[in-house]
Design a protein around this motif. Structure first.
Motif, PDB file in Angstrom:
ATOM      1  N   ARG A  36      -3.435 -11.456   6.137  1.00 14.51           N
ATOM      2  CA  ARG A  36      -2.401 -10.427   6.276  1.00 14.51           C
ATOM      3  C   ARG A  36      -1.049 -10.972   6.722  1.00 14.51           C
ATOM      4  O   ARG A  36      -0.008 -10.572   6.179  1.00 14.51           O
ATOM      5  N   PHE A  37      -1.025 -11.897   7.682  1.00 17.79           N
ATOM      6  CA  PHE A  37       0.271 -12.365   8.173  1.00 17.79           C
ATOM      7  C   PHE A  37       0.842 -13.494   7.327  1.00 17.79           C
ATOM      8  O   PHE A  37       2.039 -13.756   7.365  1.00 17.79           O
ATOM      9  N   ASP A  38      -0.012 -14.151   6.547  1.00 16.95           N
ATOM     10  CA  ASP A  38       0.507 -15.069   5.530  1.00 16.95           C
ATOM     11  C   ASP A  38       1.163 -14.255   4.421  1.00 16.95           C
ATOM     12  O   ASP A  38       2.207 -14.643   3.874  1.00 16.95           O
ATOM     13  N   ALA A  39       0.546 -13.108   4.102  1.00 19.28           N
ATOM     14  CA  ALA A  39       1.106 -12.237   3.064  1.00 19.28           C
ATOM     15  C   ALA A  39       2.478 -11.712   3.468  1.00 19.28           C
ATOM     16  O   ALA A  39       3.335 -11.451   2.612  1.00 19.28           O
ATOM     17  N   ARG A  40       2.697 -11.542   4.781  1.00 16.24           N
ATOM     18  CA  ARG A  40       3.996 -11.058   5.261  1.00 16.24           C
ATOM     19  C   ARG A  40       5.130 -11.916   4.717  1.00 16.24           C
ATOM     20  O   ARG A  40       6.116 -11.417   4.172  1.00 16.24           O
ATOM     21  N   TYR A  41       4.991 -13.216   4.848  1.00 17.84           N
ATOM     22  CA  TYR A  41       6.060 -14.116   4.425  1.00 17.84           C
ATOM     23  C   TYR A  41       6.151 -14.193   2.898  1.00 17.84           C
ATOM     24  O   TYR A  41       7.244 -14.354   2.341  1.00 17.84           O
ATOM     25  N   LYS A  42       5.005 -14.067   2.244  1.00 25.42           N
ATOM     26  CA  LYS A  42       5.013 -14.096   0.779  1.00 25.42           C
ATOM     27  C   LYS A  42       5.689 -12.850   0.204  1.00 25.42           C
ATOM     28  O   LYS A  42       6.405 -12.925  -0.807  1.00 25.42           O
ATOM     29  N   VAL A  43       5.483 -11.704   0.849  1.00 22.67           N
ATOM     30  CA  VAL A  43       6.118 -10.469   0.398  1.00 22.67           C
ATOM     31  C   VAL A  43       7.630 -10.553   0.577  1.00 22.67           C
ATOM     32  O   VAL A  43       8.411 -10.168  -0.302  1.00 22.67           O
ATOM     33  N   ILE A  44       8.077 -11.089   1.705  1.00 22.22           N
ATOM     34  CA  ILE A  44       9.520 -11.245   1.936  1.00 22.22           C
ATOM     35  C   ILE A  44      10.129 -12.185   0.896  1.00 22.22           C
ATOM     36  O   ILE A  44      11.222 -11.933   0.358  1.00 22.22           O
ATOM     37  N   ALA A  45       9.403 -13.269   0.597  1.00 19.16           N
ATOM     38  CA  ALA A  45       9.899 -14.209  -0.416  1.00 19.16           C
ATOM     39  C   ALA A  45      10.019 -13.520  -1.771  1.00 19.16           C
ATOM     40  O   ALA A  45      10.995 -13.729  -2.518  1.00 19.16           O
TER      41      ALA A  45
ATOM     42  N   ASN B 259      -9.100  -5.862   3.856  1.00 20.69           N
ATOM     43  CA  ASN B 259     -10.524  -6.037   4.080  1.00 20.69           C
ATOM     44  C   ASN B 259     -10.763  -6.039   5.585  1.00 20.69           C
ATOM     45  O   ASN B 259      -9.834  -6.231   6.380  1.00 20.69           O
ATOM     46  N   ASP B 260     -12.015  -5.867   5.994  1.00 20.97           N
ATOM     47  CA  ASP B 260     -12.318  -5.806   7.420  1.00 20.97           C
ATOM     48  C   ASP B 260     -11.988  -7.106   8.153  1.00 20.97           C
ATOM     49  O   ASP B 260     -11.766  -7.093   9.364  1.00 20.97           O
ATOM     50  N   ASP B 261     -11.958  -8.227   7.418  1.00 17.74           N
ATOM     51  CA  ASP B 261     -11.683  -9.515   8.068  1.00 17.74           C
ATOM     52  C   ASP B 261     -10.198  -9.847   8.138  1.00 17.74           C
ATOM     53  O   ASP B 261      -9.813 -10.935   8.568  1.00 17.74           O
ATOM     54  N   GLY B 262      -9.337  -8.907   7.697  1.00 19.23           N
ATOM     55  CA  GLY B 262      -7.906  -9.134   7.804  1.00 19.23           C
ATOM     56  C   GLY B 262      -7.264  -9.775   6.589  1.00 19.23           C
ATOM     57  O   GLY B 262      -6.082 -10.097   6.618  1.00 19.23           O
ATOM     58  N   THR B 263      -8.031  -9.964   5.521  1.00 21.20           N
ATOM     59  CA  THR B 263      -7.438 -10.448   4.271  1.00 21.20           C
ATOM     60  C   THR B 263      -7.087  -9.242   3.397  1.00 21.20           C
ATOM     61  O   THR B 263      -7.632  -8.148   3.573  1.00 21.20           O
ATOM     62  N   LEU B 264      -6.182  -9.457   2.441  1.00 21.01           N
ATOM     63  CA  LEU B 264      -5.781  -8.367   1.556  1.00 21.01           C
ATOM     64  C   LEU B 264      -6.818  -8.169   0.457  1.00 21.01           C
ATOM     65  O   LEU B 264      -7.396  -9.139  -0.042  1.00 21.01           O
TER      66      LEU B 264
ATOM     67  N   GLY C 260       0.802  -1.219   0.000  1.00 18.32           N
ATOM     68  CA  GLY C 260       0.000   0.000   0.000  1.00 18.32           C
ATOM     69  C   GLY C 260       0.832   1.264   0.000  1.00 18.32           C
ATOM     70  O   GLY C 260       0.280   2.362   0.098  1.00 18.32           O
ATOM     71  N   HIS C 261       2.162   1.133  -0.125  1.00 17.74           N
ATOM     72  CA  HIS C 261       3.020   2.324  -0.108  1.00 17.74           C
ATOM     73  C   HIS C 261       2.822   3.162  -1.372  1.00 17.74           C
ATOM     74  O   HIS C 261       2.747   2.630  -2.480  1.00 17.74           O
ATOM     75  N   THR C 262       2.791   4.485  -1.189  1.00 24.28           N
ATOM     76  CA  THR C 262       2.697   5.394  -2.348  1.00 24.28           C
ATOM     77  C   THR C 262       3.842   6.402  -2.376  1.00 24.28           C
ATOM     78  O   THR C 262       3.968   7.166  -3.333  1.00 24.28           O
ATOM     79  N   GLY C 263       4.666   6.404  -1.347  1.00 21.25           N
ATOM     80  CA  GLY C 263       5.786   7.337  -1.344  1.00 21.25           C
ATOM     81  C   GLY C 263       6.721   7.077  -0.185  1.00 21.25           C
ATOM     82  O   GLY C 263       6.392   6.330   0.740  1.00 21.25           O
ATOM     83  N   ILE C 264       7.916   7.691  -0.263  1.00 21.80           N
ATOM     84  CA  ILE C 264       8.918   7.555   0.791  1.00 21.80           C
ATOM     85  C   ILE C 264       9.247   8.950   1.303  1.00 21.80           C
ATOM     86  O   ILE C 264       9.495   9.871   0.516  1.00 21.80           O
ATOM     87  N   ALA C 265       9.260   9.108   2.603  1.00 23.31           N
ATOM     88  CA  ALA C 265       9.611  10.391   3.196  1.00 23.31           C
ATOM     89  C   ALA C 265      11.099  10.407   3.517  1.00 23.31           C
ATOM     90  O   ALA C 265      11.631   9.448   4.086  1.00 23.31           O
ATOM     91  N   VAL C 266      11.783  11.476   3.125  1.00 26.04           N
ATOM     92  CA  VAL C 266      13.209  11.647   3.446  1.00 26.04           C
ATOM     93  C   VAL C 266      13.393  12.980   4.142  1.00 26.04           C
ATOM     94  O   VAL C 266      12.556  13.895   4.023  1.00 26.04           O
ATOM     95  N   HIS C 267      14.469  13.096   4.887  1.00 30.64           N
ATOM     96  CA  HIS C 267      14.750  14.355   5.569  1.00 30.64           C
ATOM     97  C   HIS C 267      15.198  15.391   4.549  1.00 30.64           C
ATOM     98  O   HIS C 267      16.113  15.124   3.758  1.00 30.64           O
TER      99      HIS C 267
ATOM    100  N   GLY D  71      -3.188  -6.769  -5.891  1.00 26.01           N
ATOM    101  CA  GLY D  71      -2.864  -7.597  -7.052  1.00 26.01           C
ATOM    102  C   GLY D  71      -2.960  -9.078  -6.764  1.00 26.01           C
ATOM    103  O   GLY D  71      -3.988  -9.574  -6.288  1.00 26.01           O
ATOM    104  N   VAL D  72      -1.871  -9.799  -7.015  1.00 28.08           N
ATOM    105  CA  VAL D  72      -1.877 -11.262  -6.877  1.00 28.08           C
ATOM    106  C   VAL D  72      -2.022 -11.705  -5.422  1.00 28.08           C
ATOM    107  O   VAL D  72      -2.301 -12.874  -5.145  1.00 28.08           O
ATOM    108  N   PHE D  73      -1.848 -10.780  -4.493  1.00 26.02           N
ATOM    109  CA  PHE D  73      -1.962 -11.132  -3.066  1.00 26.02           C
ATOM    110  C   PHE D  73      -3.405 -11.025  -2.560  1.00 26.02           C
ATOM    111  O   PHE D  73      -3.666 -11.337  -1.405  1.00 26.02           O
ATOM    112  N   GLU D  74      -4.317 -10.598  -3.399  1.00 21.35           N
ATOM    113  CA  GLU D  74      -5.706 -10.421  -2.977  1.00 21.35           C
ATOM    114  C   GLU D  74      -6.266 -11.720  -2.389  1.00 21.35           C
ATOM    115  O   GLU D  74      -6.098 -12.802  -2.957  1.00 21.35           O
ATOM    116  N   GLY D  75      -6.945 -11.582  -1.229  1.00 25.05           N
ATOM    117  CA  GLY D  75      -7.545 -12.740  -0.561  1.00 25.05           C
ATOM    118  C   GLY D  75      -6.628 -13.431   0.427  1.00 25.05           C
ATOM    119  O   GLY D  75      -7.074 -14.286   1.196  1.00 25.05           O
ATOM    120  N   THR D  76      -5.334 -13.084   0.405  1.00 26.85           N
ATOM    121  CA  THR D  76      -4.382 -13.702   1.333  1.00 26.85           C
ATOM    122  C   THR D  76      -4.530 -13.092   2.722  1.00 26.85           C
ATOM    123  O   THR D  76      -4.707 -11.878   2.857  1.00 26.85           O
TER     124      THR D  76
END
Length: 790
Positions: free
Chosen positions: A423-432, A406-411, A376-383, A416-421
């Motif tokens: 949230r904490f299962d998605a954590r490991y998939k994003v790292i992979a 979503n309100d039930d904790g799924t993406l 969900g990132h749209t930008g990076i803040a820098v000093h 994109g391809v992570f929809e329905g995953t």
């Protein structure tokens, strides 16, 4: 020495001797010894050694012996009838006696029903009745409470012209238990303290009222019923719809509300049931509506789209008070509802972003504890003063807020391809995925705080949602602070008062909205304007109304000349909103009732320190604001009853102990079965079951006693009015003296609210004076008669 401290049984029973065995030979007490560690009574072999065996007894002495022999014979016959068998030898085993007695009790109880609720004065039965010879508490206690209640003994007594008595009044509105199940020992503690204060003030001649009631417990009750429906019918609330679900919850409420009230009566509390309250009865609906509308009209309640604490397990927002922050030193695996494996927290993940348009494949390294939120990132803040990134500056504020959950904790669809995953299962998939693209750098331990839902133990998500809020600073808090600081309300102990000030002076606005179906539906209406789109986060598009018609009229006035319709907010209010009105809504507010006129402000709130902010502070805020008076003049915060592991008793932990189980006794299996009826997570169920096995390997035994009944003749009748007969023995005069002395000390302790000291005095009197000394002395004159009778 008179009691076996290990068993609390009267001496003479432990050794196998029947409790009511005759004392033909005088028994002399002796100190504990190696051979007799219990300090039991034994026959003194030297007794009578100095008597002259040739002494001729007088006719009076012979007559006395004949009477004593006849009395003993009757006593033996009565005892044999009670056990239903021939005289048992003194050496018979205790287990055999208990087994036989158990058969008698079971048979006697088959056709006996207690708490029949006739309201008629109980007919006293003969001591020959097996139910009374064995002293079965249910039978002895039965029916009395219904008569007390019908007779109005617990209703407030008023003086001339319906005014309170000249001594004043003393009122406690009971902290209402939740209708989510049975009571626990915490309720027994608070009931004991409150009932002591009520009865004490009633004896002192005040007009007294202990007002009972129950709380609808929005989140907890709906959660329990939803899980029950899923287990039994395989349906969700959305399958049923709101009307059907609330119908089922009302059925649940009626059942458990009745169970709670039955338990309150069984514990003997002197409640005035004619004034019983419930936080969703018509009076409360009116009170809640009036409060919300008034505060919204004054600008103290407002609509805003802000970050809220969102519980994905319960599908609702929560206030800050309903969230616990779990502190982690570093990498930690935690149980999260809905996940088979533990989830890793306390880790900082470093990765790189590729700079778009960079000719040198430039990358910028960032770190996060929530890798799944990268989607969900749209930008990076820098000093702005950091020269390393000066060439990258040029992004602007006002970027889109992208919600990925979503309100039930799924993406959701934004991932994109992570929809329905999840949230904490998605954590490991994003790292992979980062590793696959060569953007992953490292992971380090990171001390952090994880917000946990108090009810579900789920990890809280901060989510932007339009909700209703109450303005605290510059609104409700100041009046509540002044009420305590000026001494209009006294909070005890002193530590609790300091905690109150600390919290109130740093208070945040209160999120009132809950996305539930059970509770007080918010009396707010969204205005649809024909031909004009709108946003429900816009407070200008909302009106409140005591009725829907009143809301329509407000909408027309707000947008004159336009076609408008209104739609009621489906959300309900935080349970603590209605609970905050408890002291005055229970007395009929906003109607100007006689009770409100005569018995408000109430006198005292006695409760656990853990709800000082949830409930006490909010009652003070609402009371001062809505009635112009403090809701009570005194708050006493007691300590908490905890389990063997130091945890607070909680239905969500499965470590509660029902006071009825302590009174009546319960098997270990029945304790296990009770756990399955509640709202426990399977992992918590396993833990709670294991704890029960450790704490109560043989279940909980029934409390009972039977000493006095076994000593009295069938013809015994107590005095109608307690008074001295002037025939008292020295022991009787001594115990009366000790009683008066204890009463004076208890009065002093209760006046200063030293409940621990009052309990100590009562314990000392009962255990060491009454039981240790007087009961033992009573054996001789109950069996042989007083000197006057002789």
């Amino acid at each position: 020495m008179a009691l076996n401290a290990a068993s609390h049984k009267p001496a003479g029973e432990i050794s196998g001797q029947p409790l009511n065995a005759p004392d033909e030979t005088a028994a002399a007490p002796r100190e504990s010894s190696k051979d007799d560690p219990n300090g039991q009574y034994e026959v003194d072999p030297n007794r009578g050694a100095q008597e002259d065996p040739k002494k001729i007894k007088s006719e009076r002495e012979l007559e006395k012996e004949r009477k004593k022999t006849d009395k003993q014979k009757k006593f033996e016959e009565k005892k044999n009838k009670m056990v239903g068998v021939s005289a048992t030898p003194a050496a018979s085993k205790t287990k055999e006696k208990k087994a036989k007695q158990g058969i008698i009790e079971e048979k006697a109880l088959q056709d006996f029903h207690w708490y029949v609720g006739t309201g008629e004065k109980k007919e006293l039965r003969s001591f020959e009745d097996p139910l009374y010879k064995a002293y079965i508490p249910k039978a002895v206690e039965s029916e009395w409470y219904a008569w007390w209640e019908k007779s109005g003994f617990f209703e407030p007594e008023f003086g001339p012209h319906g005014k309170v008595k000249s001594n004043g009044y003393f009122v406690i509105p009971e902290p209402p238990p939740n209708v989510t199940g049975a009571l626990h020992m915490g309720h027994a503690l608070t009931n004991a303290l409150q009932d002591s204060m009520i009865r004490w003030n009633r004896m002192r001649g005040l007009t007294t009222l202990w007002l009972p009631g129950c709380d609808h417990a929005g989140i907890s009750t709906q959660s329990v019923v939803e899980k029950l429906i899923w287990r039994e019918e395989g349906q969700t609330r959305h399958d049923l719809g709101r009307p059907k679900l609330t119908e089922k919850i009302w059925q649940w409420k009626d059942k458990y509300h009745a169970n709670i009230n039955n338990a309150q009566r069984r514990m003997g509390g002197s409640f005035d049931w004619t004034r019983e309250a419930f936080t969703m009865n018509p009076t409360f609906v009116t009170a809640v509506t009036e409060t919300f509308c008034t505060l919204h009209e004054e600008g103290l309640i407002y609509r805003s789209n802000r970050l809220v604490n969102w519980c994905t397990a319960l599908n609702t927002s929560l206030s800050n008070l309903e969230v616990d922050n779990k502190e982690l030193d570093g990498r930690t695996l935690l149980d999260v509802p809905g996940y088979d494996k533990k989830v890793e927290f306390g880790v900082l993940t470093y990765f790189q972003y590729e700079v778009e348009g960079s000719k040198s494949n430039e990358k910028i390294e960032v770190a996060t504890t929530r890798p799944e939120t990268i989607l969900g990132h749209t930008g990076i803040a820098v000093h702005p003063d950091d020269n390393r990134y000066s060439h990258l500056i040029g992004k602007r504020h006002g970027l889109d807020f992208v919600n990925i959950l979503n309100d039930d904790g799924t993406l959701n669809h934004n991932t994109g391809v992570f929809e329905g995953t999840k949230r904490f299962d998605a954590r490991y998939k994003v790292i992979a995925a980062l590793k696959e693209q060569g953007l992953y750098v490292k992971s380090d331990d990171n001390p952090m705080s994880v917000p946990i839902c108090q009810k579900s133990k789920d990890v809280i998500e901060p989510i932007m949602k339009p909700q209703w809020w109450m303005r605290m600073k510059g609104g409700m808090a100041e009046g509540a602070i002044d009420a305590v600081r000026d001494g209009k309300i006294k909070i005890r102990p002193e530590k609790s008062e300091k905690d109150y000030f600390r919290w109130m002076e740093n208070i945040n606005d209160w999120c009132l909205s809950r996305q539930l179906w059970w509770g007080h539906q918010t009396p707010a209406y969204y205005i649809d304007i024909e031909g004009e789109p709108g946003d429900d986060a816009d407070g200008e598009r909302w009106v409140t109304g005591r009725t829907e018609e009143a809301a329509k009229q407000k909408a027309k006035v707000k947008f004159p000349g336009k076609e408008v319709t209104v739609k009621r907010d489906p959300d309900v209010l935080d349970t603590w909103f209605s609970a905050g009105l408890w002291p005055f809504a229970t007395l009929g507010w906003p109607e100007k009732t006689l009770d409100l006129e005569r018995l408000y402000p109430t006198s005292m709130i006695e409760t656990g320190w853990d709800i000082l902010f949830f409930w006490i502070a909010r009652m003070i805020m609402f009371g001062v604001k809505m009635t112009g008076q403090v809701p009570f003049t005194e708050v006493y915060c007691h300590s908490l009853v905890r389990d063997s592991e130091g945890r607070k008793m909680s239905k969500s932990l499965g470590n509660v102990i029902d006071p009825l189980d302590v009174m009546d006794g319960i098997t270990l299996q029945a304790l296990h079965d009770k756990l399955k009826v509640g709202n426990l997570d399977p992992k918590e169920l396993e833990t709670a079951t294991r704890l029960q096995k450790t704490s109560f390997p043989d279940g909980i035994p029934e409390c009972a006693t039977k000493y006095v009944l076994g000593k009295l003749d069938a013809s015994f009748e107590p005095q109608r009015h307690p008074a001295k007969t002037h025939k008292e023995t020295l022991a009787e005069l001594w115990i009366l003296h000790k009683f008066n002395f204890a009463a004076a000390e208890v009065n002093a302790a209760l006046t200063s609210r030293e409940f621990s000291e009052a309990t100590k005095v009562v314990y000392e009197y009962w255990y060491h004076h009454f039981c240790d000394v007087y009961i033992e002395d009573s054996k001789s004159f109950i069996q042989a008669g007083t000197l006057t009778e002789q």
